[in-house]
Design a protein around this motif. Structure first.
Motif, PDB file in Angstrom:
ATOM      1  N   MET A   1       0.851  -1.172   0.000  1.00  0.00           N
ATOM      2  CA  MET A   1       0.000   0.000   0.000  1.00  0.00           C
ATOM      3  C   MET A   1       0.902   1.242   0.000  1.00  0.00           C
ATOM      4  SD  MET A   1      -2.867   1.249   2.818  1.00  0.00           S
ATOM      5  CE  MET A   1      -3.012  -0.381   3.425  1.00  0.00           C
ATOM      6  N   ALA A   2       0.588   2.187  -0.861  1.00  0.00           N
ATOM      7  CA  ALA A   2       1.375   3.412  -0.955  1.00  0.00           C
ATOM      8  C   ALA A   2       1.216   4.246   0.305  1.00  0.00           C
ATOM      9  CB  ALA A   2       0.935   4.207  -2.185  1.00  0.00           C
ATOM     10  N   LYS A   3       2.274   5.006   0.618  1.00  0.00           N
ATOM     11  CA  LYS A   3       2.255   5.825   1.835  1.00  0.00           C
ATOM     12  C   LYS A   3       1.096   6.821   1.817  1.00  0.00           C
ATOM     13  CE  LYS A   3       4.930   8.826   4.751  1.00  0.00           C
ATOM     14  NZ  LYS A   3       6.107   9.588   4.975  1.00  0.00           N
ATOM     15  N   LYS A   4       0.831   7.430   0.678  1.00  0.00           N
ATOM     16  CA  LYS A   4      -0.249   8.422   0.579  1.00  0.00           C
ATOM     17  C   LYS A   4      -1.602   7.778   0.891  1.00  0.00           C
ATOM     18  CE  LYS A   4      -0.610  12.324  -2.145  1.00  0.00           C
ATOM     19  NZ  LYS A   4      -0.465  13.008  -3.417  1.00  0.00           N
ATOM     20  N   GLU A   5      -1.830   6.578   0.366  1.00  0.00           N
ATOM     21  CA  GLU A   5      -3.085   5.872   0.636  1.00  0.00           C
ATOM     22  C   GLU A   5      -3.189   5.505   2.118  1.00  0.00           C
ATOM     23  OE1 GLU A   5      -5.371   1.732  -0.552  1.00  0.00           O
ATOM     24  OE2 GLU A   5      -3.833   2.514  -1.897  1.00  0.00           O
ATOM     25  N   ARG A   6      -2.073   5.065   2.699  1.00  0.00           N
ATOM     26  CA  ARG A   6      -2.060   4.730   4.120  1.00  0.00           C
ATOM     27  C   ARG A   6      -2.362   5.970   4.970  1.00  0.00           C
ATOM     28  NH1 ARG A   6       2.952   2.862   4.612  1.00  0.00           N
ATOM     29  NH2 ARG A   6       3.768   4.697   5.629  1.00  0.00           N
ATOM     30  N   ASN A   7      -1.850   7.125   4.573  1.00  0.00           N
ATOM     31  CA  ASN A   7      -2.111   8.367   5.291  1.00  0.00           C
ATOM     32  C   ASN A   7      -3.599   8.712   5.279  1.00  0.00           C
ATOM     33  OD1 ASN A   7       0.596   8.618   5.835  1.00  0.00           O
ATOM     34  ND2 ASN A   7       0.974  10.148   4.258  1.00  0.00           N
ATOM     35  N   TRP A   8      -4.237   8.566   4.135  1.00  0.00           N
ATOM     36  CA  TRP A   8      -5.677   8.871   4.038  1.00  0.00           C
ATOM     37  C   TRP A   8      -6.500   7.867   4.831  1.00  0.00           C
ATOM     38  CZ3 TRP A   8      -6.925  13.497   3.150  1.00  0.00           C
ATOM     39  CH2 TRP A   8      -6.204  14.282   2.262  1.00  0.00           C
ATOM     40  N   ARG A   9      -6.076   6.623   4.817  1.00  0.00           N
ATOM     41  CA  ARG A   9      -6.785   5.612   5.620  1.00  0.00           C
ATOM     42  C   ARG A   9      -6.659   5.913   7.108  1.00  0.00           C
ATOM     43  NH1 ARG A   9      -6.645  -0.378   3.072  1.00  0.00           N
ATOM     44  NH2 ARG A   9      -7.338   0.218   1.001  1.00  0.00           N
ATOM     45  N   ALA A  10      -5.488   6.351   7.514  1.00  0.00           N
ATOM     46  CA  ALA A  10      -5.284   6.708   8.922  1.00  0.00           C
ATOM     47  C   ALA A  10      -6.178   7.888   9.302  1.00  0.00           C
ATOM     48  CB  ALA A  10      -3.820   7.039   9.184  1.00  0.00           C
ATOM     49  N   LEU A  11      -6.276   8.887   8.429  1.00  0.00           N
ATOM     50  CA  LEU A  11      -7.161  10.020   8.705  1.00  0.00           C
ATOM     51  C   LEU A  11      -8.600   9.536   8.826  1.00  0.00           C
ATOM     52  CD1 LEU A  11      -7.744  13.006   9.084  1.00  0.00           C
ATOM     53  CD2 LEU A  11      -7.745  13.252   6.586  1.00  0.00           C
ATOM     54  N   GLY A  12      -9.004   8.634   7.945  1.00  0.00           N
ATOM     55  CA  GLY A  12     -10.356   8.068   8.022  1.00  0.00           C
ATOM     56  C   GLY A  12     -10.575   7.303   9.316  1.00  0.00           C
ATOM     57  N   ALA A  13      -9.552   6.603   9.771  1.00  0.00           N
ATOM     58  CA  ALA A  13      -9.667   5.852  11.030  1.00  0.00           C
ATOM     59  C   ALA A  13      -9.820   6.807  12.210  1.00  0.00           C
ATOM     60  CB  ALA A  13      -8.444   4.957  11.226  1.00  0.00           C
ATOM     61  N   PHE A  14      -9.033   7.868  12.251  1.00  0.00           N
ATOM     62  CA  PHE A  14      -9.173   8.850  13.338  1.00  0.00           C
ATOM     63  C   PHE A  14     -10.545   9.507  13.288  1.00  0.00           C
ATOM     64  CE2 PHE A  14      -4.591   8.474  13.822  1.00  0.00           C
ATOM     65  CZ  PHE A  14      -4.457   8.564  15.196  1.00  0.00           C
ATOM     66  N   ALA A  15     -10.995   9.863  12.093  1.00  0.00           N
ATOM     67  CA  ALA A  15     -12.324  10.474  11.959  1.00  0.00           C
ATOM     68  C   ALA A  15     -13.410   9.496  12.407  1.00  0.00           C
ATOM     69  CB  ALA A  15     -12.561  10.917  10.518  1.00  0.00           C
ATOM     70  N   GLY A  16     -13.254   8.229  12.060  1.00  0.00           N
ATOM     71  CA  GLY A  16     -14.240   7.221  12.448  1.00  0.00           C
ATOM     72  C   GLY A  16     -14.304   7.006  13.947  1.00  0.00           C
ATOM     73  N   VAL A  17     -13.159   6.968  14.598  1.00  0.00           N
ATOM     74  CA  VAL A  17     -13.122   6.777  16.057  1.00  0.00           C
ATOM     75  C   VAL A  17     -13.765   7.968  16.761  1.00  0.00           C
ATOM     76  CG1 VAL A  17     -11.560   6.672  18.048  1.00  0.00           C
ATOM     77  CG2 VAL A  17     -11.176   5.193  16.073  1.00  0.00           C
ATOM     78  N   VAL A  18     -13.453   9.173  16.308  1.00  0.00           N
ATOM     79  CA  VAL A  18     -14.029  10.374  16.921  1.00  0.00           C
ATOM     80  C   VAL A  18     -15.540  10.417  16.649  1.00  0.00           C
ATOM     81  CG1 VAL A  18     -14.039  12.900  16.884  1.00  0.00           C
ATOM     82  CG2 VAL A  18     -11.868  11.656  16.914  1.00  0.00           C
ATOM     83  N   ALA A  19     -15.950  10.061  15.443  1.00  0.00           N
ATOM     84  CA  ALA A  19     -17.386  10.034  15.134  1.00  0.00           C
ATOM     85  C   ALA A  19     -18.110   9.000  15.995  1.00  0.00           C
ATOM     86  CB  ALA A  19     -17.595   9.733  13.643  1.00  0.00           C
ATOM     87  N   ALA A  20     -17.477   7.873  16.242  1.00  0.00           N
ATOM     88  CA  ALA A  20     -18.090   6.854  17.098  1.00  0.00           C
ATOM     89  C   ALA A  20     -18.272   7.390  18.518  1.00  0.00           C
ATOM     90  CB  ALA A  20     -17.234   5.590  17.110  1.00  0.00           C
ATOM     91  N   ALA A  21     -17.267   8.086  19.027  1.00  0.00           N
ATOM     92  CA  ALA A  21     -17.388   8.680  20.369  1.00  0.00           C
ATOM     93  C   ALA A  21     -18.519   9.700  20.396  1.00  0.00           C
ATOM     94  CB  ALA A  21     -16.069   9.323  20.787  1.00  0.00           C
ATOM     95  N   ALA A  22     -18.626  10.495  19.347  1.00  0.00           N
ATOM     96  CA  ALA A  22     -19.702  11.491  19.268  1.00  0.00           C
ATOM     97  C   ALA A  22     -21.069  10.810  19.232  1.00  0.00           C
ATOM     98  CB  ALA A  22     -19.511  12.372  18.036  1.00  0.00           C
ATOM     99  N   LEU A  23     -21.182   9.731  18.471  1.00  0.00           N
ATOM    100  CA  LEU A  23     -22.455   9.008  18.384  1.00  0.00           C
ATOM    101  C   LEU A  23     -22.822   8.357  19.717  1.00  0.00           C
ATOM    102  CD1 LEU A  23     -22.214   7.399  14.847  1.00  0.00           C
ATOM    103  CD2 LEU A  23     -23.796   9.181  15.593  1.00  0.00           C
ATOM    104  N   ILE A  24     -21.837   7.788  20.383  1.00  0.00           N
ATOM    105  CA  ILE A  24     -22.097   7.189  21.697  1.00  0.00           C
ATOM    106  C   ILE A  24     -22.591   8.270  22.658  1.00  0.00           C
ATOM    107  CG2 ILE A  24     -20.998   6.134  23.712  1.00  0.00           C
ATOM    108  CD1 ILE A  24     -19.163   4.643  21.645  1.00  0.00           C
ATOM    109  N   GLY A  25     -21.937   9.410  22.645  1.00  0.00           N
ATOM    110  CA  GLY A  25     -22.372  10.513  23.490  1.00  0.00           C
ATOM    111  C   GLY A  25     -23.764  10.999  23.148  1.00  0.00           C
ATOM    112  N   SER A  26     -24.100  10.981  21.869  1.00  0.00           N
ATOM    113  CA  SER A  26     -25.419  11.467  21.464  1.00  0.00           C
ATOM    114  C   SER A  26     -26.548  10.564  21.964  1.00  0.00           C
ATOM    115  CB  SER A  26     -25.498  11.624  19.944  1.00  0.00           C
ATOM    116  OG  SER A  26     -25.475  10.368  19.305  1.00  0.00           O
ATOM    117  N   VAL A  27     -26.248   9.317  22.282  1.00  0.00           N
ATOM    118  CA  VAL A  27     -27.267   8.427  22.859  1.00  0.00           C
ATOM    119  C   VAL A  27     -27.751   9.002  24.185  1.00  0.00           C
ATOM    120  CG1 VAL A  27     -27.698   6.126  23.815  1.00  0.00           C
ATOM    121  CG2 VAL A  27     -26.431   6.372  21.673  1.00  0.00           C
ATOM    122  N   GLY A  28     -26.836   9.593  24.946  1.00  0.00           N
ATOM    123  CA  GLY A  28     -27.223  10.250  26.191  1.00  0.00           C
ATOM    124  C   GLY A  28     -28.222  11.364  25.955  1.00  0.00           C
ATOM    125  N   MET A  29     -28.089  12.027  24.823  1.00  0.00           N
ATOM    126  CA  MET A  29     -29.032  13.095  24.479  1.00  0.00           C
ATOM    127  C   MET A  29     -30.410  12.507  24.153  1.00  0.00           C
ATOM    128  SD  MET A  29     -27.159  15.791  24.787  1.00  0.00           S
ATOM    129  CE  MET A  29     -27.959  17.113  23.947  1.00  0.00           C
TER     130      MET A  29
END
Length: 163
Positions: A1-29
């Motif tokens: 896998m090219a470094k550039k593709e790995r970088n974008w996948r990593a950004l997607g993973a960080f965005a996904g983890v943060v979005a999951a935390a936001a969604l879990i928190g929104s259940v409280g709402m």
């Protein structure tokens, strides 16, 4: 896998983890008794309800970007102290809505928010040591947490007989 593709996948993973935390928190709402919340006395500097819908998506984006920038600079294992602090502040962030809204406990939420603020501050310091920009990206979040603590604690004190 090219470094550039790995970088974008990593950004997607960080965005996904943060979005999951936001969604879990929104259940409280979803579990909120909005009549209870509306009936609380709140400090005069409490932001308008619509502000939260604007601010939080931006903060979540900067939290994800900060994690990615730090990781791009120094790819750390997920079990490293730095990444565990990052995960802890996300978990504490999600927990706050349950304490304040679902459990109707501004007192517990204020104590938890104190811990969240300290963990987020530690996260800023750890990221700053890796990449200054990663630390800077978390400063708006830290500032918002400070305001949230003032509003939360103020609400608790203003309603302490009924809460």
């Amino acid at each position: 896998m090219a470094k550039k593709e790995r970088n974008w996948r990593a950004l997607g993973a960080f965005a996904g983890v943060v979005a999951a935390a936001a969604l879990i928190g929104s259940v409280g709402m979803l579990l909120t008794d909005w009549g209870w919340y509306e009936g609380l006395q709140k400090p005069p500097f409490t932001p308008a309800s619509w502000a939260f819908g604007l601010v939080w998506p931006l903060l979540y984006a900067t939290i994800a970007l900060a994690g990615w920038v730090a990781w791009q600079t120094k790819p750390l294992p997920l079990t490293s102290p730095t990444m565990l602090v990052y995960a802890a502040q996300l978990l504490l962030n999600a927990l706050w809505t349950f304490l304040f809204f679902a459990l109707k406990s501004p007192m517990l939420a204020a104590f938890e928010l104190t811990l969240l603020g300290l963990v987020a501050l530690l996260n800023v310091v750890l990221f700053w040591r890796i990449n200054r920009n990663a630390g800077l990206l978390l400063l708006p979040y830290l500032a918002w947490l400070g305001l949230a603590w003032l509003v939360n604690a103020g609400t608790w004190f203003m309603n302490h007989q009924s809460v």
